[in-house]
Scaffold this active site. Structure first.
Site, PDB file in Angstrom:
ATOM      1  N   SER A  45      -3.222   3.018  -7.570  1.00 25.27           N
ATOM      2  CA  SER A  45      -4.204   2.378  -8.448  1.00 25.27           C
ATOM      3  C   SER A  45      -5.200   3.412  -8.977  1.00 25.27           C
ATOM      4  O   SER A  45      -5.915   3.157  -9.941  1.00 25.27           O
ATOM      5  CB  SER A  45      -4.959   1.273  -7.695  1.00 25.27           C
ATOM      6  OG  SER A  45      -5.418   1.742  -6.445  1.00 25.27           O
ATOM      7  N   ASP A  83       0.164   6.369  -1.123  1.00 32.83           N
ATOM      8  CA  ASP A  83       1.154   5.660  -1.945  1.00 32.83           C
ATOM      9  C   ASP A  83       2.188   6.627  -2.514  1.00 32.83           C
ATOM     10  O   ASP A  83       1.865   7.738  -2.925  1.00 32.83           O
ATOM     11  CB  ASP A  83       0.410   5.032  -3.141  1.00 32.83           C
ATOM     12  CG  ASP A  83       0.780   3.584  -3.358  1.00 32.83           C
ATOM     13  OD1 ASP A  83       1.697   3.091  -2.676  1.00 32.83           O
ATOM     14  OD2 ASP A  83       0.132   2.940  -4.204  1.00 32.83           O
ATOM     15  N   GLU A 114       6.570   0.610  -2.921  1.00 34.26           N
ATOM     16  CA  GLU A 114       6.617  -0.746  -3.482  1.00 34.26           C
ATOM     17  C   GLU A 114       8.043  -1.259  -3.379  1.00 34.26           C
ATOM     18  O   GLU A 114       8.999  -0.531  -3.659  1.00 34.26           O
ATOM     19  CB  GLU A 114       6.119  -0.734  -4.934  1.00 34.26           C
ATOM     20  CG  GLU A 114       4.621  -0.557  -4.981  1.00 34.26           C
ATOM     21  CD  GLU A 114       4.007  -0.830  -6.349  1.00 34.26           C
ATOM     22  OE1 GLU A 114       4.689  -1.395  -7.234  1.00 34.26           O
ATOM     23  OE2 GLU A 114       2.831  -0.484  -6.526  1.00 34.26           O
ATOM     24  N   GLU A 181       1.062  -8.865  -2.430  1.00 31.44           N
ATOM     25  CA  GLU A 181       0.078  -8.879  -3.511  1.00 31.44           C
ATOM     26  C   GLU A 181       0.257 -10.097  -4.433  1.00 31.44           C
ATOM     27  O   GLU A 181       1.364 -10.381  -4.898  1.00 31.44           O
ATOM     28  CB  GLU A 181       0.190  -7.574  -4.341  1.00 31.44           C
ATOM     29  CG  GLU A 181      -0.833  -7.533  -5.474  1.00 31.44           C
ATOM     30  CD  GLU A 181      -1.040  -6.155  -6.079  1.00 31.44           C
ATOM     31  OE1 GLU A 181      -0.485  -5.167  -5.557  1.00 31.44           O
ATOM     32  OE2 GLU A 181      -1.751  -6.082  -7.097  1.00 31.44           O
TER      33      GLU A 181
HETATM   34  O1  KIV Z   1      -2.369   1.115  -5.357  1.00 31.38           O
HETATM   35  C1  KIV Z   1      -3.028   0.214  -4.814  1.00 31.38           C
HETATM   36  O2  KIV Z   1      -4.261   0.225  -4.781  1.00 31.38           O
HETATM   37  C2  KIV Z   1      -2.304  -0.873  -4.189  1.00 31.38           C
HETATM   38  C3  KIV Z   1      -3.118  -1.999  -3.639  1.00 31.38           C
HETATM   39  C4  KIV Z   1      -3.363  -2.979  -4.706  1.00 31.38           C
HETATM   40  C5  KIV Z   1      -2.484  -2.583  -2.450  1.00 31.38           C
HETATM   41  O3  KIV Z   1      -1.115  -0.844  -4.129  1.00 31.38           O
END
Ligand code: KIV
Length: 286
Positions: A45, A83, A114, A181
């Site tokens: 994000s 991530d 994801e 989510e």
């Molecule tokens: O990238 C992010 O912030 C996310 C959250 C919304 C869980 O994947």
């Protein structure tokens, strides 16, 4: 090794709600750790909230490594989760492994991907290598084009099936938790009851094992935030007010005040030094 481990997160299921927040730099991670977060998450994000992109699809591995390194330096207690960005694990699983290693080497304790079912082999491989993995189902922003936008998931029966299939596949592959989510709360509840690993919701209601929010959303940095976010502060306005006051002070010659600078007490001493310096520089010529 940090105090909060994936094993500890698993043990919290059914006993204590897990609290997770995103952070993308050293100062915010420091504050998040001091505030007692269980998981501090360097989410992709950051593409939107830090870099001003319209979605997360352009986030690179380099950016994730860079921000993970800064966050990991600040965190002593919470688990640092990083991530895997779009395109870093879906095309070639071997590349996925190499990229996960990069995030761990940048200081993350675990990585998040994801999806679930489609990546079960990669998850299994990472876990076997010793890299803890969190999955992510429901609304998966990296697939927002296919999903038809950032929308509530779980109304159609096929969506319920896909979400549950993801979570079960992640559990079987050895993932230590799964983000759910923007789904109907009933669907998140079903998943939470059906899997033994913790579920961490965002816009998925209260029947989950924990919650995650994005730093900029919960602190009120921006005006437009998703409808499921609770705004805990209005930091954007506070920062703007502080900057406006600073501007006013500079324009009105109120800053720096007498307490913000230092002067020679002996002005004659300064005059003598000044004269000598000017003479020497004059002699040196241009
Ligand atoms: O990238 C992010 O912030 C996310 C959250 C919304 C869980 O994947």
């Amino acid at each position: 090794m940090r105090e909060t481990t994936p094993r500890k997160i698993i043990e919290m299921k059914g006993k204590e709600p897990i609290v997770m927040v995103t952070a993308y730099d050293y100062p915010s991670a420091l504050i998040a750790d001091r505030a007692g977060m269980d998981i501090i998450f360097v989410g992709d994000s950051l593409g939107m909230v830090v870099y001003g992109e319209p979605n997360t699809l352009n986030v690179s591995m380099e950016q994730m490594v860079f921000h993970t390194r800064a966050v990991s330096k600040a965190v002593k207690r919470a688990l640092v989760l990083a991530d895997m960005p779009f395109g870093s694990y879906e095309i070639d699983p071997e590349e996925g492994v190499r990229n996960a290693v990069k995030l761990i080497q940048a200081g993350a304790d675990a990585v998040k991907i994801e999806g679930g079912y489609d990546h079960r082999k990669l998850v299994k491989k990472l876990v076997r290598m010793g890299i803890p993995v969190m999955g992510h189902t429901g609304l998966t922003p990296q697939r927002y084009l296919r999903l038809g936008g950032y929308r509530l998931m779980g109304e159609a029966e096929e969506e319920i099936e896909e979400i549950l299939r993801d979570a079960k596949a992640l559990e079987r592959a050895g993932a230590f938790a799964v983000v759910i989510e923007f789904t109907l709360a009933d669907v998140a509840k079903l998943v939470t009851e059906e899997v033994s690993i913790p579920t961490i919701g965002i816009g998925a209601g209260p029947y989950v094992d924990g919650q995650v929010l994005v730093w900029h959303d919960l602190l009120g940095i921006y005006e437009n935030i998703p409808p499921f976010v609770k705004k805990y502060a209005d930091i954007g306005s506070m920062i703007q007010l502080a900057l406006e006051n600073y501007r006013e002070d500079v324009k009105g010659l109120q800053f720096p005040g007498r307490e913000h600078y230092w002067e020679y007490l002996d002005k004659n001493d300064f005059e003598r030094k000044k004269r000598r310096v000017l003479e020497r520089l004059e002699e040196e010529g241009p």
